[in-house]
Design an enzyme around this catalytic site. Structure first.
Site, PDB file in Angstrom:
ATOM      1  CB  ILE A  34       1.914  -0.193   4.120  1.00  0.00           C
ATOM      2  CG1 ILE A  34       2.319  -1.638   3.747  1.00  0.00           C
ATOM      3  CG2 ILE A  34       2.900   0.826   3.568  1.00  0.00           C
ATOM      4  CD1 ILE A  34       2.649  -1.982   2.411  1.00  0.00           C
ATOM      5  CG  ASP A  70     -14.546   7.543  -2.537  1.00  0.00           C
ATOM      6  OD1 ASP A  70     -13.486   6.943  -2.622  1.00  0.00           O
ATOM      7  OD2 ASP A  70     -15.633   7.415  -3.089  1.00  0.00           O
ATOM      8  CE1 TYR A 167      -2.448  -3.855  -6.024  1.00  0.00           C
ATOM      9  CE2 TYR A 167      -0.707  -5.314  -6.724  1.00  0.00           C
ATOM     10  CZ  TYR A 167      -1.173  -4.637  -5.798  1.00  0.00           C
ATOM     11  OH  TYR A 167      -0.457  -4.272  -4.606  1.00  0.00           O
ATOM     12  CE  LYS A 171      -0.225  -0.912  -6.173  1.00  0.00           C
ATOM     13  NZ  LYS A 171      -0.551   0.229  -5.567  1.00  0.00           N
TER      14      LYS A 171
END
Length: 320
Positions: A34, A70, A167, A171
């Site tokens: 993306i 990083d 996860y 988000k």
């Protein structure tokens, strides 16, 4: 929810603008992520684009400036912003998924003691985003540019996904960051928005992995479809604000301006802005009295207009 029409003509020329995008690797087979898709769009529009990642793209992208970085390292990110200096468009796109969807639910023991799960996702998906946003804001304020910050979130940050609890939690958190900062950064001529992709074909989720989902009727999007939403979020305009905050009035919502504090859900071939309707629905799920108390608290603590700052007398290591 508001359905949007976005195409390449929605993006204005970007000559003279500098963009920074995290995590833009090319993967074998021609697929791209993306972030790289967004980078290519901005390059086509004339922007100078820096790509930050641990690994250099496996094929050259004309005009793309790569910096090995990083994103979980504060010093590494800071060095990049110090080098580039004037940043207009900043995209916090780096993210990783659960190595095993069941890992959080597993009872893995070491010498009879339950092992702590792997929380490297929190370092990449949340801590690195917090650091990136802070550094981007600092750079934009220092150089007095009209800035835009865009975060790649996920549909799992809007609706529950039991197969990826950690996860999904990260988000949810970055969408919360957008909601928290949108009324502050705009006063510094900086916007902050997010894009929440549903299933997207990328290096993390290659096309072959999408086949079973497509066979079941699940809609998927290509990476460039989501990348376009990222760039749009950085340059679009709006005819009203998402909400009034603190001492602002409802009339303040009607102010025209730059796209700010919004989240675009990408699903299949559709773009949907979710924050405006979510804000409008707040009285329904909080109740009028509760919402009134929330607004009063916001007004008291609204430091933009001389609000009271709450501080604790306890040492920081004793805070709950």
């Amino acid at each position: 929810m508001s359905t949007l029409t976005i195409d390449p003509t929605s993006i204005p020329p970007l000559e003279g603008k500098t963009a920074v995008v995290t995590a833009t690797p090319l993967v074998p087979g021609g697929a791209s992520g993306i972030g790289l898709a967004a980078a290519k769009i901005m390059l086509q529009k004339g922007a100078t684009v820096y790509a930050l990642d641990r690994q250099e793209p496996i094929e050259a992208v004309p005009g793309l400036k790569f910096r090995r970085c990083d994103v979980t390292s504060w010093s590494a990110l800071r060095e990049v912003f110090d080098e580039i200096q004037q940043v207009h468009l900043a995209f916090a796109n780096a993210g990783i998924c659960d190595k095993s969807p069941e890992s959080y639910y597993d009872d893995v023991c070491d010498n009879g003691n339950l092992q702590e799960p792997d929380y490297s996702m929190i370092d990449v998906n949340l801590k690195a985003v917090l650091n990136f946003v802070k550094l981007a804001r600092h750079s934009m304020r220092r150089h007095q540019v009209q800035g835009s910050i865009v975060i790649t979130a996920s549909s799992t940050g809007l609706v529950p996904e039991q197969s990826a609890p950690v996860y999904s939690s990260t988000k949810f958190a970055v969408i919360g960051l957008v909601r928290t900062l949108r009324s502050v950064l705009i006063q510094e001529n900086i916007t902050i928005n997010a894009v929440a992709p549903f299933v997207t074909t990328t290096g993390m989720a290659p096309a072959e992995a999408m086949v079973p989902l497509k066979n079941l009727g699940v809609q998927t999007s290509p990476a460039d479809f989501v990348g376009l939403a990222l760039v749009y979020s950085a340059v679009a305009r709006q005819t009203r604000r998402v909400e009034a905050y603190g001492k602002e009035t409802e009339e303040d919502i009607l102010e025209h301006g730059r796209w700010n504090g919004r989240v675009i859900l990408t699903l299949g071939d559709k773009y949907t802005e979710v924050e405006e309707e979510f804000s409008k629905s707040r009285p329904l799920w909080t109740g009028g009295e509760v919402l009134q108390s929330i607004r009063l608290q916001q007004a008291v603590l609204d430091f933009r207009h001389g609000g009271v700052a709450i501080k604790s007398n306890r040492p920081s290591n004793q805070l709950n």
